[in-house]
Design a protein around this motif. Structure first.
Motif, short mmCIF file in Angstrom:
data_model
loop_
_atom_site.label_atom_id
_atom_site.label_comp_id
_atom_site.label_asym_id
_atom_site.label_seq_id
_atom_site.Cartn_x
_atom_site.Cartn_y
_atom_site.Cartn_z
N CYS A 3 0.85 -1.19 0.00
CA CYS A 3 0.00 0.00 0.00
C CYS A 3 0.89 1.24 0.00
O CYS A 3 1.82 1.34 0.80
N CYS A 6 0.02 3.44 3.57
CA CYS A 6 0.48 3.06 4.91
C CYS A 6 1.63 2.07 4.88
O CYS A 6 2.12 1.65 5.90
N PHE A 8 1.63 -0.94 4.10
CA PHE A 8 1.28 -2.32 4.43
C PHE A 8 1.53 -3.21 3.23
O PHE A 8 1.18 -2.86 2.10
N CYS A 27 -6.69 -2.19 0.87
CA CYS A 27 -5.71 -2.40 1.93
C CYS A 27 -6.43 -2.76 3.23
O CYS A 27 -7.27 -2.00 3.69
N CYS A 30 -5.34 0.11 6.20
CA CYS A 30 -5.86 1.47 6.24
C CYS A 30 -7.16 1.61 5.46
O CYS A 30 -7.80 2.65 5.53
ZN LIG Z 1 -2.82 0.90 3.47
#
Ligand SMILES: [Zn+2]
Length: 53
Positions: A3, A6, A8, A27, A30
């Motif tokens: 992502c 964030c 991730f 995601c 987030c």
């Molecule tokens: Zn994210």
């Protein structure tokens, strides 16, 4: 696949890794909705900027 909001990464924390057929994904960290190609190109752009600076 990570992502770009964030950072991730899919495939970590018991999430499934995205495959080539996953064109769109949300995601789980987030909740941002991503269209794969756009997300990829953003990540590539960031890498290019990092290399040149
Ligand atoms: Zn994210």
């Amino acid at each position: 696949m990570a992502c770009n909001d964030c950072k991730f990464t899919m495939g970590t924390k018991s999430t499934e890794k995205l495959t080539l057929k996953d064109r769109e994904w949300t995601c789980p960290n987030c909740g941002t909705f991503h269209i794969r190609d756009i997300n990829d190109s953003k990540n590539i752009l960031k890498k290019m900027i990092r290399k040149t600076s």
